[in-house]
Design an enzyme around this catalytic site. Structure first.
Site, PDB file in Angstrom:
ATOM      1  N   ASP A 235      63.920  -7.363  83.626  1.00  0.00           N
ATOM      2  CA  ASP A 235      63.659  -6.068  83.008  1.00  0.00           C
ATOM      3  C   ASP A 235      63.385  -6.182  81.517  1.00  0.00           C
ATOM      4  O   ASP A 235      62.591  -5.404  80.968  1.00  0.00           O
ATOM      5  CB  ASP A 235      64.858  -5.134  83.237  1.00  0.00           C
ATOM      6  CG  ASP A 235      64.598  -3.714  82.779  1.00  0.00           C
ATOM      7  OD1 ASP A 235      63.579  -3.132  83.204  1.00  0.00           O
ATOM      8  OD2 ASP A 235      65.408  -3.178  82.000  1.00  0.00           O
ATOM      9  N   HIS A 240      59.786  -7.910  77.032  1.00  0.00           N
ATOM     10  CA  HIS A 240      60.076  -7.487  75.653  1.00  0.00           C
ATOM     11  C   HIS A 240      60.472  -8.659  74.754  1.00  0.00           C
ATOM     12  O   HIS A 240      59.877  -8.882  73.700  1.00  0.00           O
ATOM     13  CB  HIS A 240      61.199  -6.454  75.624  1.00  0.00           C
ATOM     14  CG  HIS A 240      60.895  -5.205  76.375  1.00  0.00           C
ATOM     15  ND1 HIS A 240      59.621  -4.694  76.519  1.00  0.00           N
ATOM     16  CD2 HIS A 240      61.706  -4.326  77.034  1.00  0.00           C
ATOM     17  CE1 HIS A 240      59.662  -3.578  77.226  1.00  0.00           C
ATOM     18  NE2 HIS A 240      60.911  -3.335  77.542  1.00  0.00           N
TER      19      HIS A 240
END
Length: 493
Positions: A235, A240
């Site tokens: 995730d 990111h």
């Protein structure tokens, strides 16, 4: 002087247009773009869902979403009326009744730019793109925007990209990572490549290590079902944190051009040393939050969250040591960490410089380190350089660390745009520089997949940590093996 952003009349079609992402992020961001004059007068927003809403129903929902958004401090009635007038709804049952595609065709206007935003689970992205193609809605200039997660491993990511790539050329696919839309992240490129004094220091000779942290106070809440199939590694780390690592470690591109920048990011991902064998146990930490108190509020543990089984080995925290195996960064560890239900919501990149080779101020009451450069992504965007200075006064010379600070809010006296504002504006302008290319995504999965596989093979269970803490103790051991500490511990000294 900042160049004006090109504006073109566009039909922006949002699949999943009545869902959570659309209401929380997309529609409020589009309102703000409209308020600031970034939408062409002819641009329309068409929400597509199975909900059977009328245009008036959608506008009522959008009105509430805009008014409830934190960045919309004052609603301007004329702007809101104009924005709501751009909105329309079309009911399409992807894979079901084909009449929905006919209604969508009738809602679009020939001669406009077309952007299809897939705010939907990735497993139906291919079906939507095939539906668009079969309905003859994909023009040569049409663009498609994809949200993460782009698969849950390399194989599934390739399958999603193959399906979408069969309809849209790679140059027309915009894979969004909202962290790349943050003002400070973009300023990282300016900081590195527009200031000559930093470049001689940006290498293993002068930098001891790098810390990249994305900490959240929120838990998984109603996303427990999704999170059990994902975890923090998929995730957060795969996209990111690795994107932030790329921007920190990349070589200077030949120009601020979409492929020049993305070529250099890809080289970083391809240079990451694999984490395999006994390095998995030494260089990675998994954690899972338990009941605790976050900023004075009692909160549930991960296993207590609704929507999942009573037991789970899903990680809500990851810390790991990465190494970029090239000439610039050889021997410099990059410590990445992310977690939910942390004590504070802090996101930052810390460049920790090496100690001076010889101190002429022994016993001056301060460490001999050359300080840290901190790029803060949130909550207070800015750049902070810590240096040593003499404490004023007569008598024995005393040193202490002092900050040189650039606060974007104070310096520029203007509102920093939300990440989705910037990225939506780039999509409408046809600029894909801040979006991920397919080879980037796949290179990231090639590095992440073996770690996840090794956790399963070795039975590496997540270490419990109380909600509201700094994370599991294993993270301190990870960085402490080489005598280093996390940045917040240095600040507390």
């Amino acid at each position: 002087m900042q160049q004006p952003v090109p504006r073109h009349p566009t039909d922006l079609v949002v699949f999943g247009g009545t869902g959570d992402l659309s209401m929380r992020k997309l529609l409020p961001s589009l309102y703000l773009l409209d308020r600031d004059g970034h939408l062409d007068d002819g641009t329309r927003v068409i929400a597509v869902s199975k909900d059977g809403l009328t245009d008036a129903d959608l506008r009522d929902k959008a009105d509430s979403a805009v008014r409830g958004h934190s960045a919309v401090q004052v609603v301007e009635p004329d702007v809101l009326s104009r924005f709501l007038g751009r909105l329309g709804h079309v009911t399409v049952d992807v894979g079901g009744d084909p009449s929905g595609w006919t209604r969508l065709t009738e809602a679009l206007t020939s001669g406009r730019d077309r952007v299809f935003y897939l705010a939907v689970p990735p497993m139906i992205s291919g079906a939507i793109c095939r539906g668009l193609r079969d309905a003859d809605l994909v023009t040569s200039e049409a663009r498609v925007v994809m949200e993460k997660p782009l698969g849950r491993d390399l194989v599934s990511s390739q399958a999603v990209n193959d399906e979408v790539g069969a309809v849209f050329d790679e140059s027309r696919i915009y894979r969004i990572d909202h962290y790349l839309g943050k003002e400070t992240v973009q300023n990282l490129l300016v900081l590195r490549f527009a200031n000559v004094f930093l470049e001689p220091l940006w290498n293993s000779r002068w930098i001891d290590h790098v810390q990249i942290t994305v900490a959240e106070t929120v838990g998984v809440g109603g996303r427990r079902g999704y999170y059990d199939s994902s975890g923090a590694m998929r995730d957060m780390v795969q996209n990111h944190l690795l994107q932030l690592l790329c921007l920190t470690a990349m070589e200077p591109p030949s120009s601020y051009d979409r492929d020049a920048v993305r070529d250099e990011k890809l080289k970083v991902l391809q240079s990451l040393r694999p984490v395999t064998g006994d390095r998995v146990a030494r260089h990675t930490v998994r954690g899972q939050y338990t009941r605790g108190k976050v900023q004075g509020e009692e909160v549930l543990g991960y296993l207590d969250e609704a929507g999942g089984p009573p037991t789970s080995d899903t990680e809500t925290y990851v810390a790991l040591r990465a190494e970029v195996a090239n000439w610039r960064w050889a021997g410099v560890p990059f410590y990445l960490r992310t977690g939910k239900r942390m004590a504070n919501a802090d996101s930052e990149i810390v460049i920790r410089f090496r100690d001076v080779p010889h101190t002429i101020f022994p016993g001056a009451g301060a460490p001999t380190d050359a300080g840290s450069l901190v790029i803060r992504l949130q909550p207070d965007e800015g750049i902070h350089l810590t240096m040593l200075a003499k404490t004023p006064g007569a008598g024995a010379l005393r040193l202490r660390p002092v900050p040189l600070e650039l606060s974007f809010a104070d310096t520029f006296a203007t509102r920093s745009p939300e990440a989705y504002e910037r990225l939506l504006m780039d999509v409408l302008a046809g600029d894909s520089t801040l979006f991920m290319r397919r080879d980037e995504v796949e290179a990231a999965w090639r590095w992440v997949d073996p770690i996840i596989q090794a956790w399963g093979d070795l039975g590496v269970a997540p270490e419990p940590y109380p909600a509201g803490s700094a994370g599991p103790a294993g993270a301190d051991r990870l960085i402490g093996r080489t005598g280093r500490t996390w940045h917040e511990e240095e600040r507390a000294r």
